[in-house]
Design a protein around this motif. Structure first.
Motif, short mmCIF file in Angstrom:
data_model
loop_
_atom_site.label_atom_id
_atom_site.label_comp_id
_atom_site.label_asym_id
_atom_site.label_seq_id
_atom_site.Cartn_x
_atom_site.Cartn_y
_atom_site.Cartn_z
N GLN A 61 0.82 -1.22 0.00
CA GLN A 61 0.00 0.00 0.00
C GLN A 61 0.85 1.27 0.00
O GLN A 61 0.37 2.35 -0.33
CB GLN A 61 -0.93 0.00 1.21
CG GLN A 61 -1.96 -1.11 1.19
CD GLN A 61 -2.75 -1.15 2.49
OE1 GLN A 61 -2.29 -1.66 3.51
NE2 GLN A 61 -3.95 -0.60 2.46
N ILE A 62 2.11 1.14 0.43
CA ILE A 62 3.04 2.27 0.44
C ILE A 62 4.34 1.80 -0.21
O ILE A 62 4.87 0.75 0.13
CB ILE A 62 3.34 2.74 1.88
CG1 ILE A 62 2.05 3.17 2.60
CG2 ILE A 62 4.34 3.90 1.88
CD1 ILE A 62 2.25 3.45 4.09
N VAL A 63 4.84 2.60 -1.16
CA VAL A 63 6.11 2.29 -1.81
C VAL A 63 7.11 3.39 -1.45
O VAL A 63 6.88 4.57 -1.71
CB VAL A 63 5.96 2.21 -3.34
CG1 VAL A 63 7.32 2.05 -4.02
CG2 VAL A 63 5.04 1.04 -3.71
N LEU A 64 8.20 2.99 -0.82
CA LEU A 64 9.28 3.91 -0.46
C LEU A 64 10.40 3.75 -1.48
O LEU A 64 11.06 2.71 -1.54
CB LEU A 64 9.78 3.61 0.95
CG LEU A 64 11.06 4.29 1.41
CD1 LEU A 64 10.99 5.79 1.22
CD2 LEU A 64 11.35 3.96 2.87
N ASN A 65 10.61 4.76 -2.29
CA ASN A 65 11.66 4.75 -3.30
C ASN A 65 12.94 5.30 -2.68
O ASN A 65 13.15 6.50 -2.59
CB ASN A 65 11.23 5.60 -4.51
CG ASN A 65 12.36 5.81 -5.50
OD1 ASN A 65 13.33 5.06 -5.52
ND2 ASN A 65 12.23 6.82 -6.32
N ALA A 66 13.80 4.39 -2.24
CA ALA A 66 15.09 4.78 -1.66
C ALA A 66 16.23 4.49 -2.63
O ALA A 66 17.39 4.40 -2.23
CB ALA A 66 15.32 4.03 -0.34
N GLY A 67 15.90 4.34 -3.90
CA GLY A 67 16.91 4.04 -4.91
C GLY A 67 17.52 5.30 -5.49
O GLY A 67 17.35 6.41 -4.98
N SER A 68 18.20 5.14 -6.59
CA SER A 68 18.82 6.26 -7.28
C SER A 68 17.77 7.28 -7.70
O SER A 68 16.62 6.94 -8.00
CB SER A 68 19.56 5.74 -8.52
OG SER A 68 19.84 6.79 -9.42
N ALA A 69 18.18 8.55 -7.76
CA ALA A 69 17.27 9.61 -8.19
C ALA A 69 16.84 9.44 -9.65
O ALA A 69 15.88 10.07 -10.09
CB ALA A 69 17.94 10.97 -8.01
N PHE A 70 17.52 8.59 -10.39
CA PHE A 70 17.14 8.33 -11.78
C PHE A 70 15.85 7.51 -11.87
O PHE A 70 15.24 7.41 -12.93
CB PHE A 70 18.26 7.58 -12.51
CG PHE A 70 19.60 8.27 -12.45
CD1 PHE A 70 19.71 9.65 -12.57
CD2 PHE A 70 20.76 7.54 -12.26
CE1 PHE A 70 20.94 10.28 -12.50
CE2 PHE A 70 21.99 8.16 -12.19
CZ PHE A 70 22.09 9.54 -12.31
#
Length: 405
Positions: A61-70
């Motif tokens: 239900q929640i996606v945390l994008n902690a990857g590259s800014a690309f």
């Protein structure tokens, strides 16, 4: 450590072993508060359809994008299409472009605001420390402390040492890209251009002492300038002479360029990616890192008819961060706020059903929650230096002023 709030947790990366190492560390520390799913997945997050499929498969239900800014636009697209909440910690970047025309958010993320609003999708942008917590500090000062804010100076100093000859504290590619283009700041209510290391200041700061910092372009200036009525907003970062010297040599040799070159052997390479490949992995710095970080907002304005100055800040310790999470304080200060944002969305406090930068959301619950997660806030003004007290900042002074008028 907060799966009692967040529920089942899935970690995805192109490199499955990275996810498995994180999970192993969590299990070794017995960090989970209750039994639950903690699973690793291999994923190329640039593949929107694959990302959508994984969201659906895991019922996230929640996606945390902690990857590259690309990755931002790909992951955001997947979240909007599936209808789940999205969080990131930094602004989107096009790998072929450096330092685009401000405001940077207007080039990518903000073009999806109307769609998020229409579909009721919560998308919280820049929920790290800077951007992130410093945006909340700015909103706190503007909404609940000052009657008029004249300037916000965000100051970021790493007073620690990792003992290596040269290394960057986070992804070298992203690190160098921040400093090779035009330095954009918001001054006299307009965008102002400078060169890197052209403008500096020295401040006497709590715990880390006298520190010299340099005017630097950074994400939060590009949203705060649009969302707060403040004429001067600047970002300052500390650099040692050794870093500046090495950076200058690499830059002058063209080794920090994002543009491909062809070697004598006919190989096409990107110089910046080669430099990244030979530098230490930032994760490898953590075990030997010592010292502290300082990140805060120095805000000046008028309160009750008197010119006033407020410093809102956090001090973090590299060794303490490593003992708790096996990470150095740069990673700790970037990661913990994103978890706080996820918890606030899960609890409903920040589940706003539209796209928002952190300064557009209630700052007090965020800052108060961070206190319990290992990132305490302090404030310094004419009354002295003290721990953050939510009770001091409950009243919206702007609303009170409008009501009085």
């Amino acid at each position: 450590m907060h799966n009692d709030v967040l529920g089942d947790i899935h970690i995805a990366s192109r490199t499955l072993s990275k996810c498995e190492a994180i999970i192993g560390s969590i299990l070794d520390k017995k960090a989970l508060k209750r039994p639950g799913i903690l699973a690793a997945h291999r994923l190329d997050a640039m593949d929107v359809e694959a990302t959508k499929a994984l969201i659906r498969q895991t019922k996230s239900q929640i996606v945390l994008n902690a990857g590259s800014a690309f990755l931002n636009m790909s992951v955001l697209r997947a979240c909007i299409d599936v209808g789940v909440a999205y969080i990131d910690t930094a602004i989107h970047e096009d790998p072929t472009k450096v330092c685009e025309t401000p405001p940077w958010y207007g080039n990518y993320e903000w073009t999806h605001r109307e769609e998020c609003e229409r579909k009721g999708v919560t998308a919280v942008l820049g929920a790290g420390f800077d951007p992130g917590v410093v945006n909340a500090y700015a909103a706190l000062a503007a909404n609940a402390y000052f009657d008029r804010v004249d300037s916000i100076d965000i100051i970021d100093v790493n007073a620690g040492s990792h003992g290596r000859y040269f290394a960057t504290n986070f992804d070298p590619e992203i690190n160098f890209r921040e400093f090779t283009g035009t330095v954009w700041s918001w001054q006299e209510s307009q965008w102002t251009a400078n060169k890197m290391f052209e403008v500096k200041r020295t401040d006497e700061l709590p715990m880390v002492g006298s520190q010299t910092t340099y005017l630097t372009g950074h994400d939060e200036v590009h949203s705060l300038s649009a969302n707060l009525d403040v004429p001067d907003i600047r970002f300052w970062m500390g650099f040692g002479e050794h870093y500046i010297n090495v950076f200058t040599v690499l830059n002058n040799l063209g080794l920090l360029s994002e543009k491909p070159v062809v070697t004598a052997e006919g190989l096409e390479v990107v110089p910046l990616k080669v430099v990244k490949a030979v530098l230490p992995d930032p994760m490898s710095l953590a075990p030997n890192y010592k010292g502290k970080t300082f990140i805060g907002d120095l805000v000046k304005g008028v309160r009750d008819g008197v010119e006033t100055e407020l410093l809102v800040y956090n001090i973090s310790d590299h060794e303490e961060a490593f003992a708790e999470t096996n990470s150095q304080a740069i990673s700790y200060t970037a990661g913990v706020p994103a978890i706080a944002a996820a918890m606030l969305i899960a609890k409903g406090d920040w589940d706003c059903h539209h796209m928002a930068n952190v300064e557009e959301l209630p700052p007090v619950p965020f800052i108060a929650l961070l206190e319990t997660l290992g990132l305490p806030t302090r404030v310094r003004d004419a009354k002295g230096d003290r721990a953050f007290d939510p009770g001091e900042f409950r009243q919206d002074r702007r609303q009170s002023a409008r009501a009085g008028a």
